[in-house]
Design an enzyme around this catalytic site. Structure first.
Site, PDB file in Angstrom:
ATOM      1  N   SER A 276       0.080 -12.572 -22.609  1.00  0.00           N
ATOM      2  CA  SER A 276      -0.848 -12.465 -23.617  1.00  0.00           C
ATOM      3  C   SER A 276      -2.165 -13.526 -23.215  1.00  0.00           C
ATOM      4  O   SER A 276      -2.863 -13.365 -23.920  1.00  0.00           O
ATOM      5  CB  SER A 276      -0.157 -12.819 -24.918  1.00  0.00           C
ATOM      6  OG  SER A 276       0.880 -11.895 -25.202  1.00  0.00           O
TER       7      SER A 276
ATOM      8  N   ARG B 136      -1.943  -8.456 -22.177  1.00  0.00           N
ATOM      9  CA  ARG B 136      -2.841  -7.899 -23.368  1.00  0.00           C
ATOM     10  C   ARG B 136      -4.293  -8.729 -23.209  1.00  0.00           C
ATOM     11  O   ARG B 136      -4.252  -9.971 -23.123  1.00  0.00           O
ATOM     12  CB  ARG B 136      -2.104  -8.346 -24.588  1.00  0.00           C
ATOM     13  CG  ARG B 136      -0.762  -7.667 -25.012  1.00  0.00           C
ATOM     14  CD  ARG B 136      -1.331  -6.324 -25.429  1.00  0.00           C
ATOM     15  NE  ARG B 136      -2.424  -6.608 -26.556  1.00  0.00           N
ATOM     16  CZ  ARG B 136      -2.047  -7.223 -28.003  1.00  0.00           C
ATOM     17  NH1 ARG B 136      -0.811  -7.463 -28.170  1.00  0.00           N
ATOM     18  NH2 ARG B 136      -2.997  -7.435 -28.597  1.00  0.00           N
TER      19      ARG B 136
ATOM     20  N   ASP C 232       3.607 -14.544 -25.547  1.00  0.00           N
ATOM     21  CA  ASP C 232       2.505 -14.677 -26.451  1.00  0.00           C
ATOM     22  C   ASP C 232       2.008 -15.986 -26.361  1.00  0.00           C
ATOM     23  O   ASP C 232       2.491 -16.974 -25.385  1.00  0.00           O
ATOM     24  CB  ASP C 232       3.141 -14.465 -27.960  1.00  0.00           C
ATOM     25  CG  ASP C 232       1.833 -13.669 -28.665  1.00  0.00           C
ATOM     26  OD1 ASP C 232       0.775 -13.867 -28.359  1.00  0.00           O
ATOM     27  OD2 ASP C 232       2.285 -13.295 -29.705  1.00  0.00           O
TER      28      ASP C 232
ATOM     29  N   ASP D 111      10.475  -7.747 -30.355  1.00  0.00           N
ATOM     30  CA  ASP D 111       9.107  -8.658 -30.444  1.00  0.00           C
ATOM     31  C   ASP D 111       9.230 -10.121 -31.143  1.00  0.00           C
ATOM     32  O   ASP D 111      10.399 -10.393 -31.108  1.00  0.00           O
ATOM     33  CB  ASP D 111       7.850  -7.908 -31.012  1.00  0.00           C
ATOM     34  CG  ASP D 111       6.580  -8.596 -30.731  1.00  0.00           C
ATOM     35  OD1 ASP D 111       5.888  -9.424 -31.265  1.00  0.00           O
ATOM     36  OD2 ASP D 111       5.775  -7.905 -29.374  1.00  0.00           O
ATOM     37  N   ASP D 112       8.523 -10.601 -31.827  1.00  0.00           N
ATOM     38  CA  ASP D 112       8.645 -11.717 -32.590  1.00  0.00           C
ATOM     39  C   ASP D 112       9.537 -11.668 -33.538  1.00  0.00           C
ATOM     40  O   ASP D 112      10.275 -10.659 -33.972  1.00  0.00           O
ATOM     41  CB  ASP D 112       7.197 -12.383 -33.128  1.00  0.00           C
ATOM     42  CG  ASP D 112       7.206 -13.862 -33.350  1.00  0.00           C
ATOM     43  OD1 ASP D 112       8.296 -14.647 -33.250  1.00  0.00           O
ATOM     44  OD2 ASP D 112       6.121 -14.333 -33.817  1.00  0.00           O
TER      45      ASP D 112
ATOM     46  N   LYS E  84       7.708 -10.464 -22.825  1.00  0.00           N
ATOM     47  CA  LYS E  84       6.160 -10.646 -23.394  1.00  0.00           C
ATOM     48  C   LYS E  84       6.213 -12.241 -23.621  1.00  0.00           C
ATOM     49  O   LYS E  84       6.844 -12.560 -24.568  1.00  0.00           O
ATOM     50  CB  LYS E  84       6.023  -9.610 -24.492  1.00  0.00           C
ATOM     51  CG  LYS E  84       4.661  -9.947 -25.143  1.00  0.00           C
ATOM     52  CD  LYS E  84       4.484  -8.797 -26.322  1.00  0.00           C
ATOM     53  CE  LYS E  84       3.396  -9.198 -27.204  1.00  0.00           C
ATOM     54  NZ  LYS E  84       3.366  -8.215 -28.428  1.00  0.00           N
TER      55      LYS E  84
ATOM     56  N   ASP F 295      -4.557  -7.438 -31.448  1.00  0.00           N
ATOM     57  CA  ASP F 295      -3.439  -6.408 -31.872  1.00  0.00           C
ATOM     58  C   ASP F 295      -4.005  -5.126 -32.445  1.00  0.00           C
ATOM     59  O   ASP F 295      -5.002  -5.247 -33.176  1.00  0.00           O
ATOM     60  CB  ASP F 295      -2.604  -7.332 -32.756  1.00  0.00           C
ATOM     61  CG  ASP F 295      -1.790  -8.354 -32.283  1.00  0.00           C
ATOM     62  OD1 ASP F 295      -1.846  -8.677 -31.034  1.00  0.00           O
ATOM     63  OD2 ASP F 295      -1.184  -8.936 -33.134  1.00  0.00           O
TER      64      ASP F 295
END
Ligand SMILES: *[C@@H]1O[C@H](CO)[C@@H](O)[C@H](O)[C@H]1NC(C)=O
Ligand SMILES: *[C@@H]1O[C@H](CO)[C@@H](O)[C@H](O)[C@H]1NC(C)=O
Ligand SMILES: *[C@@H]1O[C@H](CO)[C@@H](O)[C@H](O)[C@H]1NC(C)=O
Length: 428
Positions: free
Chosen positions: A190, A215, A158, A79-80, A156, A219
């Site tokens: 997202s 998403r 965002d 992830d980030d 993913k 979160d």
């Protein structure tokens, strides 16, 4: 007093197109760093508990060696906070060299060698949510190509630090850019989460055409309150959301937090059962190296995974919200099978909930019932037979039902005393 009959309308439209990359015909399964490891980049004290090459190799080892991969948990997703604060001289993203000394292609090979897939994170905007370099519109093509060159299998994307207009351009643009690399890369958007998750701001037809999953909402945090708020939002908006989902295109209520710190055993079962009903992606965010045997048993429950991965791909719904704070969830499965989850929002004591399949809208007939958590097959149940389930506070009773025969046949069989006559079976 009894809940009104639920009409079995399957609100999914088979005509709706999914993103044409052939990926994720059933909800994706794997492991994702964010909820458990966040943006912990302090690797000096403990290199195995920060966002580093070491962490992802460790998780790949566990997925490959502890029986996860065989069950379908194949994605290892970054992830980030993985990247360097600067792009390289050619304007490409690059990982932080201190934490990913081998580089991403080598990590991808390590993961692929174990029969697993690598996911990575980007952000459509000037910066990622954690403040790392983002993917502005002029960088979409180069970032897609970089990920493809590295051997990445899922992105993913965002949406921090971009506005409505940029998102409306950027999310479809990235879909095209990924396709242009000719590497099959699953695409998680997202976008709807940044637009309130609902029409008219969100166009789910379009999303299904450009993304494999998305998403929709907040979160997840490591708490029961967070799980409840997500379940409520998805259930309150199920009329819109159910038809958006299908093979190749999934709503994503966010990660499984089973095995972390916030959920009790009952609550952990509830999250897994409800995520199975919702046809949710199953991305665990926990520490697979130190998982308890209880958490492992829940996450590796084959029947629950089978419900989640049902090839029909119809997202389930909340059928009922009782005054007693019992809620009933239902998902249709292939071959006229179905799953029921009796969910208690009570906080006092186990509640005895009495109903019949007829009350829940089931067609006439006899049903074989398998209790997913006790792993017991119950006596064959007729549609109009009353039964009672005992549901623990914040817990679930989860059933897999398969019709044994049509009602006419059942009546015929009863002449031979074949079907057990149970006026009010109590399953405790
Ligand atoms: C979005 O940001 C761009 C700059 O990237 C700007 O030109 C545009 O006016 C902004 N649009 C809105 C709706 O704020
Ligand atoms: C790209 O899109 C085309 C047309 O929709 C599709 O046939 C092809 O499989 C896609 N390729 C990849 C790598 O996603
Ligand atoms: C939603 O997207 C679809 C497919 O891209 C498009 O045909 C349709 O017109 C859009 N609907 C709205 C309300 O914009």
């Amino acid at each position: 007093m009894y809940p009104s009959l639920v009409v079995f309308v399957l609100a999914f439209s088979l005509a709706t197109l999914a993103l044409d990359n052939g990926l994720m015909r059933t909800p994706p399964m794997g492991w994702l760093a964010w909820e458990r490891f966040r943006c912990d980049i302090d690797c000096k004290n403990d290199p195995s508990n920060c966002i580093s090459e070491r962490l992802f190799r460790d998780m790949a080892d566990r997925l490959a060696e502890d029986g996860w991969r065989e069950l379908g948990y194949v994605y290892v997703n970054i992830d980030d906070c993985w990247s360097s604060m600067e792009r390289d001289k050619e304007g490409r993203l690059q990982p932080d060299p201190d934490r990913f000394p081998g580089g991403i292609p080598k990590l991808a090979k390590y993961i692929h060698d174990r029969g697993l897939k690598l996911g990575i994170y980007g952000d459509l905007g000037t910066h990622t949510c954690g403040g790392y370099p983002g993917t502005t519109l002029d960088k979409v093509a180069v970032d897609a190509q970089t990920f493809a060159d590295w051997g990445v299998d899922m992105l993913k994307l965002d949406g921090c630090y971009s506005n409505v207009t940029e998102q409306a351009k950027g999310y479809p643009l990235m879909s095209k850019a990924l396709n242009a690399t000719q590497r099959p890369i699953a695409y998680s958007c997202s976008w709807p989460a940044y637009q309130g998750g609902l029409p008219p701001d969100v166009n789910y037809t379009q999303l299904g055409e450009i993304c494999n999953l998305w998403r929709n909402y907040d979160d997840i945090q490591d708490s029961w309150d967070s799980v409840l708020s997500i379940v409520d939002w998805f259930s309150d908006n199920q009329d819109v959301l159910q038809s958006a989902a299908g093979p190749g295109r999934w709503n994503d209520p966010d990660m499984l937090i089973v095995g972390d710190f916030g959920l009790s055993l009952e609550q952990s079962r509830s999250q897994m059962a409800l995520w199975a009903i919702m046809a949710a992606p199953l991305f665990m965010s926990n520490d697979l190296r130190t998982l308890s045997s209880e958490a492992r048993a829940i996450l590796q429950n084959k029947v629950l995974i089978g419900i989640n991965q049902d090839p029909l791909g119809v997202q389930g719904v909340r059928l009922l919200k009782e005054k007693s704070r019992i809620e009933v969830f239902w998902r249709p499965l292939v071959d006229s099978a179905s799953a029921l989850v009796f969910f208690s929002r009570r906080t006092d004591m186990p509640y005895r909930y009495r109903t019949s399949l007829l009350n829940l809208g089931y067609p006439s007939g006899s049903y074989k019932v398998y209790d997913v958590f006790t792993e017991k097959t119950l006596p064959v149940l007729k549609h109009d037979t009353y039964f009672t389930v005992s549901i623990n506070p914040t817990g679930v009773v989860t059933w897999l039902l398969t019709p044994t025969m049509h009602w006419g046949q059942a009546q015929e069989a009863m002449k031979y005393n074949f079907v057990e006559e149970a006026i009010d079976s109590t399953f405790l």
